[in-house]
Enzyme design. Sequence first.
Site, PDB file in Angstrom:
ATOM      1  N   LYS A   1       0.820  -1.219   0.000  1.00 27.31           N
ATOM      2  CA  LYS A   1       0.000   0.000   0.000  1.00 27.31           C
ATOM      3  C   LYS A   1       0.858   1.276   0.000  1.00 27.31           C
ATOM      4  O   LYS A   1       2.067   1.222   0.261  1.00 27.31           O
ATOM      5  CB  LYS A   1      -0.933  -0.040   1.212  1.00 27.31           C
ATOM      6  CG  LYS A   1      -1.970  -1.165   1.146  1.00 27.31           C
ATOM      7  CD  LYS A   1      -2.918  -1.099   2.354  1.00 27.31           C
ATOM      8  CE  LYS A   1      -3.984  -2.174   2.283  1.00 27.31           C
ATOM      9  NZ  LYS A   1      -4.939  -2.078   3.436  1.00 27.31           N
TER      10      LYS A   1
ATOM     11  N   TYR B   1     -12.537  -1.892  -3.070  1.00 29.57           N
ATOM     12  CA  TYR B   1     -13.030  -1.943  -1.689  1.00 29.57           C
ATOM     13  C   TYR B   1     -14.551  -1.778  -1.615  1.00 29.57           C
ATOM     14  O   TYR B   1     -15.070  -1.387  -0.563  1.00 29.57           O
ATOM     15  CB  TYR B   1     -12.324  -0.888  -0.849  1.00 29.57           C
ATOM     16  CG  TYR B   1     -10.954  -1.338  -0.358  1.00 29.57           C
ATOM     17  CD1 TYR B   1     -10.805  -2.515   0.369  1.00 29.57           C
ATOM     18  CD2 TYR B   1      -9.810  -0.584  -0.615  1.00 29.57           C
ATOM     19  CE1 TYR B   1      -9.559  -2.939   0.819  1.00 29.57           C
ATOM     20  CE2 TYR B   1      -8.558  -1.002  -0.161  1.00 29.57           C
ATOM     21  CZ  TYR B   1      -8.450  -2.180   0.558  1.00 29.57           C
ATOM     22  OH  TYR B   1      -7.226  -2.601   1.016  1.00 29.57           O
TER      23      TYR B   1
ATOM     24  N   PHE C   1     -15.341   4.431   7.185  1.00 29.36           N
ATOM     25  CA  PHE C   1     -13.978   4.760   6.751  1.00 29.36           C
ATOM     26  C   PHE C   1     -13.785   4.618   5.247  1.00 29.36           C
ATOM     27  O   PHE C   1     -12.676   4.816   4.747  1.00 29.36           O
ATOM     28  CB  PHE C   1     -12.946   3.895   7.507  1.00 29.36           C
ATOM     29  CG  PHE C   1     -13.143   2.403   7.360  1.00 29.36           C
ATOM     30  CD1 PHE C   1     -12.688   1.719   6.237  1.00 29.36           C
ATOM     31  CD2 PHE C   1     -13.764   1.667   8.363  1.00 29.36           C
ATOM     32  CE1 PHE C   1     -12.861   0.349   6.101  1.00 29.36           C
ATOM     33  CE2 PHE C   1     -13.944   0.280   8.238  1.00 29.36           C
ATOM     34  CZ  PHE C   1     -13.487  -0.371   7.105  1.00 29.36           C
TER      35      PHE C   1
ATOM     36  N   ARG D   1       2.633  -6.294   9.280  1.00 30.19           N
ATOM     37  CA  ARG D   1       1.920  -5.153   9.862  1.00 30.19           C
ATOM     38  C   ARG D   1       2.486  -4.764  11.222  1.00 30.19           C
ATOM     39  O   ARG D   1       2.541  -3.573  11.548  1.00 30.19           O
ATOM     40  CB  ARG D   1       0.424  -5.461   9.919  1.00 30.19           C
ATOM     41  CG  ARG D   1      -0.225  -5.331   8.521  1.00 30.19           C
ATOM     42  CD  ARG D   1      -1.610  -5.895   8.483  1.00 30.19           C
ATOM     43  NE  ARG D   1      -2.354  -5.486   7.297  1.00 30.19           N
ATOM     44  CZ  ARG D   1      -3.529  -6.026   6.948  1.00 30.19           C
ATOM     45  NH1 ARG D   1      -4.082  -6.963   7.694  1.00 30.19           N
ATOM     46  NH2 ARG D   1      -4.147  -5.600   5.857  1.00 30.19           N
TER      47      ARG D   1
ATOM     48  N   ASN E   1      -1.940   0.318   6.738  1.00 33.56           N
ATOM     49  CA  ASN E   1      -1.397  -0.918   7.319  1.00 33.56           C
ATOM     50  C   ASN E   1      -0.569  -1.728   6.315  1.00 33.56           C
ATOM     51  O   ASN E   1      -0.454  -2.947   6.421  1.00 33.56           O
ATOM     52  CB  ASN E   1      -2.508  -1.745   7.973  1.00 33.56           C
ATOM     53  CG  ASN E   1      -3.585  -2.157   6.984  1.00 33.56           C
ATOM     54  OD1 ASN E   1      -3.481  -1.880   5.796  1.00 33.56           O
ATOM     55  ND2 ASN E   1      -4.612  -2.819   7.475  1.00 33.56           N
TER      56      ASN E   1
ATOM     57  N   HIS F   1      -2.234  -5.471   1.601  1.00 31.94           N
ATOM     58  CA  HIS F   1      -3.529  -6.146   1.427  1.00 31.94           C
ATOM     59  C   HIS F   1      -3.248  -7.583   1.030  1.00 31.94           C
ATOM     60  O   HIS F   1      -2.288  -7.847   0.313  1.00 31.94           O
ATOM     61  CB  HIS F   1      -4.344  -5.489   0.294  1.00 31.94           C
ATOM     62  CG  HIS F   1      -5.485  -6.356  -0.171  1.00 31.94           C
ATOM     63  ND1 HIS F   1      -6.688  -6.395   0.482  1.00 31.94           N
ATOM     64  CD2 HIS F   1      -5.568  -7.264  -1.182  1.00 31.94           C
ATOM     65  CE1 HIS F   1      -7.477  -7.283  -0.119  1.00 31.94           C
ATOM     66  NE2 HIS F   1      -6.825  -7.817  -1.140  1.00 31.94           N
TER      67      HIS F   1
ATOM     68  N   GLU G   1      -9.746 -10.641  -7.621  1.00 37.13           N
ATOM     69  CA  GLU G   1      -8.768  -9.556  -7.467  1.00 37.13           C
ATOM     70  C   GLU G   1      -7.609  -9.721  -8.454  1.00 37.13           C
ATOM     71  O   GLU G   1      -7.154  -8.737  -9.056  1.00 37.13           O
ATOM     72  CB  GLU G   1      -8.275  -9.518  -6.011  1.00 37.13           C
ATOM     73  CG  GLU G   1      -9.392  -9.106  -5.049  1.00 37.13           C
ATOM     74  CD  GLU G   1      -9.040  -9.254  -3.574  1.00 37.13           C
ATOM     75  OE1 GLU G   1      -7.910  -9.695  -3.253  1.00 37.13           O
ATOM     76  OE2 GLU G   1      -9.905  -8.907  -2.740  1.00 37.13           O
TER      77      GLU G   1
HETATM   78  P1  IDP Z   1      -7.823  -6.728   5.894  1.00 41.28           P
HETATM   79  O1  IDP Z   1      -7.055  -5.774   4.990  1.00 41.28           O
HETATM   80  O2  IDP Z   1      -6.987  -7.176   7.080  1.00 41.28           O
HETATM   81  O3  IDP Z   1      -8.451  -7.891   5.152  1.00 41.28           O
HETATM   82  P2  IDP Z   1     -10.481  -5.464   6.091  1.00 41.28           P
HETATM   83  O4  IDP Z   1     -11.384  -5.532   7.285  1.00 41.28           O
HETATM   84  O5  IDP Z   1     -10.900  -6.206   4.848  1.00 41.28           O
HETATM   85  O6  IDP Z   1      -9.030  -5.895   6.570  1.00 41.28           O
HETATM   86  O7  IDP Z   1     -10.330  -3.921   5.734  1.00 41.28           O
HETATM   87  C1  IDP Z   1      -9.778  -3.501   4.514  1.00 41.28           C
HETATM   88  C2  IDP Z   1      -8.868  -2.323   4.777  1.00 41.28           C
HETATM   89  O8  IDP Z   1      -9.662  -1.226   5.242  1.00 41.28           O
HETATM   90  C3  IDP Z   1      -7.844  -2.523   5.889  1.00 41.28           C
HETATM   91  O9  IDP Z   1      -6.694  -3.226   5.466  1.00 41.28           O
HETATM   92  C4  IDP Z   1      -7.526  -1.100   6.285  1.00 41.28           C
HETATM   93  O10 IDP Z   1      -6.640  -0.471   5.349  1.00 41.28           O
HETATM   94  C5  IDP Z   1      -8.914  -0.447   6.163  1.00 41.28           C
HETATM   95  N1  IDP Z   1      -9.632  -0.448   7.448  1.00 41.28           N
HETATM   96  C6  IDP Z   1     -10.211  -1.520   8.070  1.00 41.28           C
HETATM   97  N2  IDP Z   1     -10.799  -1.150   9.228  1.00 41.28           N
HETATM   98  C7  IDP Z   1     -10.592   0.195   9.335  1.00 41.28           C
HETATM   99  C8  IDP Z   1     -10.960   1.170  10.317  1.00 41.28           C
HETATM  100  O11 IDP Z   1     -11.622   0.876  11.342  1.00 41.28           O
HETATM  101  N3  IDP Z   1     -10.550   2.458  10.079  1.00 41.28           N
HETATM  102  C9  IDP Z   1      -9.842   2.816   8.961  1.00 41.28           C
HETATM  103  N4  IDP Z   1      -9.490   1.938   8.022  1.00 41.28           N
HETATM  104  C10 IDP Z   1      -9.851   0.636   8.193  1.00 41.28           C
END
Ligand code: IDP
Length: 140
Positions: A11, A51, A59, A104, A114, A117, A128
Amino acid sequence: MALERTFSIIKPDATRRNLTGKINAKLEEAGLRIVAQKRIQMTRENAETFYSVHKERPFFGELCDFMVSGPVVVQVLEGENAIMKNREVMGATNPADADEGTIRKEFAESIEANSVHGSDSQANAAIEIAYFFSGSEIVG
Ligand code: IDP
């Protein structure tokens, strides 16, 4: 065990800090083979499509802003149980909850920024990969 492919993104927070090589080393050390890779600038449409499962979440807008804030490296990773293995080496979504040694834990800045992905299922991996790569770009 099945040889699988999964889709990965390094990312913008990570490309900005020049961490592509360090993250790739973690992936390779975990037994994953990078069988396709390219550095791209996502469009807003790419980010919103990618997304779309999160479009009702509070968010969503900020997440899309973040994903277009700089270059990303999109990848196809191959290996035994690649989907689960990549999720393990990535660590928890929130770096505060991520295990020691994960990408991470080591590199992520926040729950949003983070660093990586990774697909969470075979069905999503197939969707994807097909969204970002043509078959001839993947060389196993
Ligand atoms: P993942 O990437 O670990 O699979 P997901 O729940 O699918 O997690 O969320 C996708 C992405 O959305 C996350 O990697 C992160 O960048 C962002 N994200 C998830 N939860 C939050 C939040 O509570 N606040 C801001 N960004 C979030």
